[in-house]
Design an enzyme around this catalytic site. Structure first.
Site, short mmCIF file in Angstrom:
data_model
loop_
_atom_site.label_atom_id
_atom_site.label_comp_id
_atom_site.label_asym_id
_atom_site.label_seq_id
_atom_site.Cartn_x
_atom_site.Cartn_y
_atom_site.Cartn_z
N MET A 142 26.71 -48.39 24.97
CA MET A 142 27.53 -47.19 25.24
C MET A 142 27.55 -46.91 26.73
SD MET A 142 27.64 -44.76 22.23
CE MET A 142 27.59 -45.30 20.55
N SER A 143 28.74 -46.57 27.22
CA SER A 143 28.90 -46.25 28.63
C SER A 143 30.11 -45.35 28.77
CB SER A 143 29.13 -47.55 29.43
OG SER A 143 29.69 -47.25 30.70
N GLN B 298 17.87 -48.76 37.77
CA GLN B 298 17.79 -47.34 38.17
C GLN B 298 16.48 -46.73 37.67
OE1 GLN B 298 21.10 -44.33 38.09
NE2 GLN B 298 20.19 -43.78 36.13
N GLN C 85 17.60 -46.84 29.35
CA GLN C 85 17.23 -48.22 29.73
C GLN C 85 18.46 -49.05 30.09
OE1 GLN C 85 15.13 -50.93 26.85
NE2 GLN C 85 16.42 -52.38 27.95
N LEU D 207 29.85 -37.42 28.15
CA LEU D 207 28.68 -37.79 27.36
C LEU D 207 29.04 -38.67 26.16
CD1 LEU D 207 26.85 -34.33 27.30
CD2 LEU D 207 26.66 -36.15 29.01
N ARG E 145 32.10 -45.53 31.00
CA ARG E 145 33.18 -46.38 31.54
C ARG E 145 33.89 -47.20 30.46
NH1 ARG E 145 29.48 -46.56 36.30
NH2 ARG E 145 30.69 -45.76 38.05
N VAL F 31 21.59 -47.32 23.64
CA VAL F 31 22.30 -47.01 22.39
C VAL F 31 23.59 -47.83 22.39
CG1 VAL F 31 23.38 -45.20 21.00
CG2 VAL F 31 21.29 -44.70 22.29
N GLY G 238 24.49 -42.31 23.85
CA GLY G 238 23.34 -42.68 24.70
C GLY G 238 22.77 -41.44 25.38
N HIS G 239 23.66 -40.63 26.00
CA HIS G 239 23.20 -39.39 26.64
C HIS G 239 22.58 -38.45 25.60
CE1 HIS G 239 26.71 -40.39 29.42
NE2 HIS G 239 25.68 -40.39 30.23
O1 PAF Z 1 22.65 -42.55 35.46
C1 PAF Z 1 23.44 -41.69 35.92
O2 PAF Z 1 24.30 -41.16 35.22
C2 PAF Z 1 23.35 -41.30 37.38
O3 PAF Z 1 23.05 -42.40 38.18
C3 PAF Z 1 22.35 -40.15 37.63
C4 PAF Z 1 20.93 -40.56 37.30
C5 PAF Z 1 22.76 -38.95 36.79
C6 PAF Z 1 22.39 -39.74 39.10
O4 PAF Z 1 23.65 -39.28 39.49
#
Ligand code: PAF
Length: 281
Positions: A183-184, A152, A147, A32, A186, A175, A35-36
Protein backbone atom coordinates in the site's frame (compact mmCIF):
# COMPACT_ATOMS: atom_id res chain seq x y z
CA UNK A 1 -10.53 17.16 15.68
CA UNK A 2 -8.06 18.88 13.37
CA UNK A 3 -5.45 21.18 14.90
CA UNK A 4 -3.53 23.52 12.62
CA UNK A 5 -1.39 25.47 15.06
CA UNK A 6 1.65 24.30 17.00
CA UNK A 7 0.70 26.40 20.02
CA UNK A 8 -2.76 24.88 20.27
CA UNK A 9 -1.39 21.36 19.83
CA UNK A 10 1.19 21.95 22.58
CA UNK A 11 -1.55 23.11 24.98
CA UNK A 12 -3.62 20.00 24.30
CA UNK A 13 -0.62 17.71 24.78
CA UNK A 14 0.42 19.48 27.98
CA UNK A 15 -3.01 18.81 29.45
CA UNK A 16 -2.89 15.13 28.42
CA UNK A 17 0.56 14.73 29.95
CA UNK A 18 -0.54 16.36 33.22
CA UNK A 19 -3.24 13.69 33.38
CA UNK A 20 -0.50 11.09 33.03
CA UNK A 21 -1.49 10.05 29.50
CA UNK A 22 0.94 8.22 27.26
CA UNK A 23 1.24 9.89 23.86
CA UNK A 24 1.62 8.11 20.51
CA UNK A 25 2.59 9.99 17.33
CA UNK A 26 1.93 8.73 13.80
CA UNK A 27 3.70 11.04 11.32
CA UNK A 28 2.20 10.89 7.80
CA UNK A 29 1.89 12.92 4.64
CA UNK A 30 -1.80 12.08 4.41
CA UNK A 31 -3.92 10.42 1.73
CA UNK A 32 -4.20 7.64 4.27
CA UNK A 33 -4.46 3.95 3.40
CA UNK A 34 -4.65 0.73 5.41
CA UNK A 35 -0.89 0.91 6.04
CA UNK A 36 -1.27 4.24 7.87
CA UNK A 37 -4.39 2.99 9.65
CA UNK A 38 -2.47 -0.01 10.99
CA UNK A 39 0.06 2.44 12.50
CA UNK A 40 -2.78 4.42 14.11
CA UNK A 41 -4.40 1.22 15.44
CA UNK A 42 -1.08 0.04 16.90
CA UNK A 43 -0.57 3.48 18.44
CA UNK A 44 -4.05 3.35 19.98
CA UNK A 45 -3.32 -0.03 21.57
CA UNK A 46 -0.07 1.13 23.13
CA UNK A 47 -0.89 4.72 24.15
CA UNK A 48 -3.69 6.72 25.79
CA UNK A 49 -3.70 9.58 23.29
CA UNK A 50 -2.85 9.36 19.59
CA UNK A 51 -1.80 12.24 17.35
CA UNK A 52 -1.59 11.72 13.59
CA UNK A 53 0.31 14.42 11.77
CA UNK A 54 -0.67 15.06 8.17
CA UNK A 55 1.83 17.29 6.45
CA UNK A 56 3.12 17.03 2.89
CA UNK A 57 6.64 18.04 3.78
CA UNK A 58 8.13 20.17 0.97
CA UNK A 59 11.73 19.79 2.13
CA UNK A 60 11.83 16.04 1.49
CA UNK A 61 10.87 16.35 -2.21
CA UNK A 62 13.46 16.91 -4.94
CA UNK A 63 12.96 19.64 -7.58
CA UNK A 64 11.49 17.23 -10.18
CA UNK A 65 9.43 15.14 -7.79
CA UNK A 66 5.68 15.02 -7.13
CA UNK A 67 5.27 17.65 -4.37
CA UNK A 68 2.58 19.60 -6.26
CA UNK A 69 0.55 16.61 -7.35
CA UNK A 70 0.97 14.54 -4.15
CA UNK A 71 -2.61 13.39 -3.37
CA UNK A 72 -4.36 15.38 -0.63
CA UNK A 73 -7.83 14.90 0.87
CA UNK A 74 -8.01 16.05 4.47
CA UNK A 75 -11.73 15.35 4.92
CA UNK A 76 -11.30 11.73 3.83
CA UNK A 77 -8.17 11.44 6.03
CA UNK A 78 -9.95 12.97 9.02
CA UNK A 79 -12.72 10.35 8.91
CA UNK A 80 -10.35 7.42 8.39
CA UNK A 81 -7.93 8.50 11.13
CA UNK A 82 -10.63 9.18 13.73
CA UNK A 83 -12.37 5.86 12.96
CA UNK A 84 -9.07 4.06 13.55
CA UNK A 85 -8.62 5.56 17.00
CA UNK A 86 -6.70 8.79 16.37
CA UNK A 87 -7.55 11.53 18.91
CA UNK A 88 -6.09 14.59 17.19
CA UNK A 89 -4.99 15.29 13.63
CA UNK A 90 -2.19 17.80 13.39
CA UNK A 91 -2.47 19.35 9.92
CA UNK A 92 -0.34 22.50 9.83
CA UNK A 93 0.09 24.79 6.83
CA UNK A 94 3.58 25.03 5.35
CA UNK A 95 3.90 28.55 6.85
CA UNK A 96 3.20 27.16 10.35
CA UNK A 97 6.04 24.64 10.07
CA UNK A 98 8.37 26.95 8.12
CA UNK A 99 7.56 30.58 9.00
CA UNK A 100 11.06 31.43 7.77
CA UNK A 101 13.40 29.38 5.56
CA UNK A 102 15.30 26.98 7.85
CA UNK A 103 18.95 27.56 8.62
CA UNK A 104 19.10 24.36 10.66
CA UNK A 105 18.81 20.77 9.53
CA UNK A 106 19.28 17.29 10.91
CA UNK A 107 21.24 14.81 8.88
CA UNK A 108 22.05 11.16 9.56
CA UNK A 109 25.21 10.01 7.83
CA UNK A 110 26.10 6.72 6.10
CA UNK A 111 22.68 5.08 6.52
CA UNK A 112 21.29 7.71 4.14
CA UNK A 113 23.84 7.01 1.39
CA UNK A 114 22.57 3.81 -0.32
CA UNK A 115 19.12 2.98 -1.76
CA UNK A 116 16.75 5.98 -1.85
CA UNK A 117 19.53 8.26 -0.57
CA UNK A 118 21.39 7.73 -3.86
CA UNK A 119 18.31 8.25 -6.07
CA UNK A 120 16.81 11.10 -4.03
CA UNK A 121 19.58 13.43 -2.85
CA UNK A 122 18.49 15.55 0.11
CA UNK A 123 15.38 13.43 0.75
CA UNK A 124 16.44 12.00 4.10
CA UNK A 125 17.73 15.34 5.34
CA UNK A 126 14.20 16.65 4.74
CA UNK A 127 12.68 13.65 6.55
CA UNK A 128 14.96 13.78 9.60
CA UNK A 129 14.55 17.55 9.90
CA UNK A 130 10.73 17.46 9.79
CA UNK A 131 10.54 14.43 12.10
CA UNK A 132 12.82 16.22 14.59
CA UNK A 133 10.47 19.21 14.49
CA UNK A 134 7.47 16.92 15.05
CA UNK A 135 9.28 15.13 17.90
CA UNK A 136 10.03 18.50 19.53
CA UNK A 137 6.46 19.75 19.08
CA UNK A 138 4.71 16.59 20.30
CA UNK A 139 7.33 14.92 22.54
CA UNK A 140 5.54 11.57 22.21
CA UNK A 141 6.34 8.44 24.19
CA UNK A 142 6.12 6.31 21.04
CA UNK A 143 6.33 7.15 17.33
CA UNK A 144 5.08 4.82 14.57
CA UNK A 145 6.54 4.25 11.10
CA UNK A 146 5.97 1.61 8.42
CA UNK A 147 8.48 -1.03 7.36
CA UNK A 148 7.67 -0.18 3.74
CA UNK A 149 10.07 2.74 4.17
CA UNK A 150 12.68 0.45 5.74
CA UNK A 151 15.59 2.81 5.15
CA UNK A 152 13.62 5.72 6.62
CA UNK A 153 12.89 3.59 9.70
CA UNK A 154 16.58 2.66 10.12
CA UNK A 155 17.60 6.32 9.71
CA UNK A 156 15.02 7.54 12.24
CA UNK A 157 16.01 4.87 14.78
CA UNK A 158 19.65 6.00 14.50
CA UNK A 159 18.68 9.68 14.72
CA UNK A 160 16.60 9.02 17.83
CA UNK A 161 19.51 7.18 19.49
CA UNK A 162 22.14 9.69 18.44
CA UNK A 163 20.17 12.75 19.55
CA UNK A 164 18.84 11.14 22.77
CA UNK A 165 15.18 11.64 22.00
CA UNK A 166 13.26 9.95 24.79
CA UNK A 167 10.95 8.34 22.24
CA UNK A 168 10.48 4.69 21.24
CA UNK A 169 10.41 4.14 17.49
CA UNK A 170 7.94 1.42 16.54
CA UNK A 171 8.22 -0.10 13.07
CA UNK A 172 5.04 -1.82 11.85
CA UNK A 173 4.79 -4.47 9.09
CA UNK A 174 4.06 -3.64 5.44
CA UNK A 175 0.35 -3.74 4.62
CA UNK A 176 -0.41 -5.12 1.16
CA UNK A 177 -3.35 -5.16 -1.25
CA UNK A 178 -4.96 -8.62 -1.68
CA UNK A 179 -2.72 -9.34 -4.67
CA UNK A 180 0.47 -8.33 -2.84
CA UNK A 181 1.12 -4.74 -3.97
CA UNK A 182 2.44 -2.76 -0.99
CA UNK A 183 0.00 0.00 0.00
CA UNK A 184 1.21 3.47 -0.89
CA UNK A 185 -0.45 6.86 -1.33
CA UNK A 186 1.31 6.96 -4.72
CA UNK A 187 -0.54 3.84 -6.01
CA UNK A 188 -3.38 6.17 -7.13
CA UNK A 189 -1.08 7.52 -9.85
CA UNK A 190 -0.93 4.11 -11.61
CA UNK A 191 -2.83 3.43 -14.84
CA UNK A 192 -4.57 0.04 -15.14
CA UNK A 193 -1.65 -1.45 -17.07
CA UNK A 194 0.92 0.07 -14.69
CA UNK A 195 -1.03 -1.30 -11.72
CA UNK A 196 -0.77 -4.80 -13.27
CA UNK A 197 2.96 -4.51 -13.92
CA UNK A 198 3.51 -3.03 -10.43
CA UNK A 199 2.89 -6.51 -9.02
CA UNK A 200 6.37 -7.36 -10.30
CA UNK A 201 7.84 -5.69 -7.19
CA UNK A 202 6.10 -8.00 -4.74
CA UNK A 203 6.51 -11.07 -6.94
CA UNK A 204 10.23 -10.45 -7.36
CA UNK A 205 10.64 -10.28 -3.57
CA UNK A 206 8.81 -13.61 -3.27
CA UNK A 207 11.07 -15.04 -5.96
CA UNK A 208 14.14 -13.85 -4.03
CA UNK A 209 12.87 -15.37 -0.80
CA UNK A 210 12.33 -18.69 -2.59
CA UNK A 211 15.83 -18.65 -4.05
CA UNK A 212 17.30 -17.97 -0.60
CA UNK A 213 15.15 -20.65 1.03
CA UNK A 214 16.49 -23.07 -1.58
CA UNK A 215 20.07 -22.29 -0.61
CA UNK A 216 21.18 -19.43 -2.87
CA UNK A 217 23.65 -17.25 -0.92
CA UNK A 218 25.26 -15.13 -3.65
CA UNK A 219 23.94 -11.56 -3.46
CA UNK A 220 24.74 -10.83 -7.13
CA UNK A 221 22.85 -13.89 -8.36
CA UNK A 222 19.73 -12.97 -6.38
CA UNK A 223 19.92 -9.31 -7.44
CA UNK A 224 20.23 -10.20 -11.12
CA UNK A 225 17.31 -12.66 -10.93
CA UNK A 226 15.16 -9.96 -9.29
CA UNK A 227 16.20 -7.41 -11.95
CA UNK A 228 15.52 -9.79 -14.83
CA UNK A 229 12.12 -10.62 -13.44
CA UNK A 230 11.13 -6.97 -12.97
CA UNK A 231 12.52 -5.97 -16.37
CA UNK A 232 10.44 -8.68 -18.05
CA UNK A 233 7.45 -6.39 -17.28
CA UNK A 234 7.48 -3.82 -20.02
CA UNK A 235 6.31 -0.81 -18.00
CA UNK A 236 8.82 -1.35 -15.17
CA UNK A 237 12.10 0.54 -15.09
CA UNK A 238 14.38 -0.51 -12.21
CA UNK A 239 15.80 2.36 -10.15
CA UNK A 240 17.65 0.05 -7.75
CA UNK A 241 17.69 -3.49 -6.43
CA UNK A 242 19.96 -3.96 -3.44
CA UNK A 243 20.56 -6.52 -0.73
CA UNK A 244 22.15 -5.05 2.39
CA UNK A 245 22.83 -5.90 6.00
CA UNK A 246 19.68 -4.49 7.63
CA UNK A 247 21.45 -3.56 10.86
CA UNK A 248 23.85 -1.04 9.29
CA UNK A 249 22.64 -0.84 5.65
CA UNK A 250 26.10 -1.86 4.47
CA UNK A 251 26.78 -3.92 1.37
CA UNK A 252 27.21 -7.67 1.68
CA UNK A 253 28.47 -10.31 -0.75
CA UNK A 254 27.01 -13.34 0.95
CA UNK A 255 23.41 -13.66 2.08
CA UNK A 256 23.66 -14.20 5.81
CA UNK A 257 22.16 -12.73 9.02
CA UNK A 258 19.54 -9.99 9.06
CA UNK A 259 19.22 -8.84 5.45
CA UNK A 260 17.18 -6.20 3.66
CA UNK A 261 16.17 -6.80 0.05
CA UNK A 262 15.08 -3.39 -1.21
CA UNK A 263 13.72 -2.23 -4.55
CA UNK A 264 12.68 0.98 -6.24
CA UNK A 265 10.96 0.76 -9.61
CA UNK A 266 9.53 3.42 -11.90
CA UNK A 267 6.27 2.83 -13.75
CA UNK A 268 5.77 5.81 -16.03
CA UNK A 269 6.14 8.82 -13.74
CA UNK A 270 5.43 6.85 -10.56
CA UNK A 271 8.27 5.54 -8.43
CA UNK A 272 7.37 2.69 -6.08
CA UNK A 273 9.44 1.03 -3.38
CA UNK A 274 9.10 -2.30 -1.62
CA UNK A 275 11.27 -4.55 0.50
CA UNK A 276 11.63 -7.74 2.48
CA UNK A 277 13.64 -8.28 5.65
CA UNK A 278 14.85 -11.84 6.22
CA UNK A 279 16.84 -13.56 8.95
CA UNK A 280 19.10 -16.03 7.13
CA UNK A 281 21.18 -18.66 8.93
O1 PAF B 1 6.85 8.40 5.68
C1 PAF B 1 6.33 9.53 5.49
O2 PAF B 1 5.16 9.66 5.16
C2 PAF B 1 7.18 10.78 5.65
O3 PAF B 1 8.47 10.57 5.18
C3 PAF B 1 7.19 11.30 7.10
C4 PAF B 1 7.85 10.33 8.04
C5 PAF B 1 5.76 11.58 7.54
C6 PAF B 1 7.97 12.62 7.17
O4 PAF B 1 7.40 13.61 6.36
Amino acid sequence: MIVKEIKELRNIIKKQKLEGKKIGLVPTMGYLHEGHLSLIKNAKEENDFVITSIFVNPIQFGPNEDLEKYPRDIERDRKMALESGCDIIFNPEVAEMFPEPLKTSVQVEQLTEPLCGRSRPGHFKGVTTIVTKLFNIVAPDNAYFGQKDAQQAAVLIKMTEDLNFDIKIKVCPIVREKDGLAMSSRNVYLSTQEREDALALYKSLELAENLIENGERDVNVVISKIRNFIESHKLCEVDYVEILNFNNLEEIKEIKGNILIALAVKLGKTRLIDNKILEVN
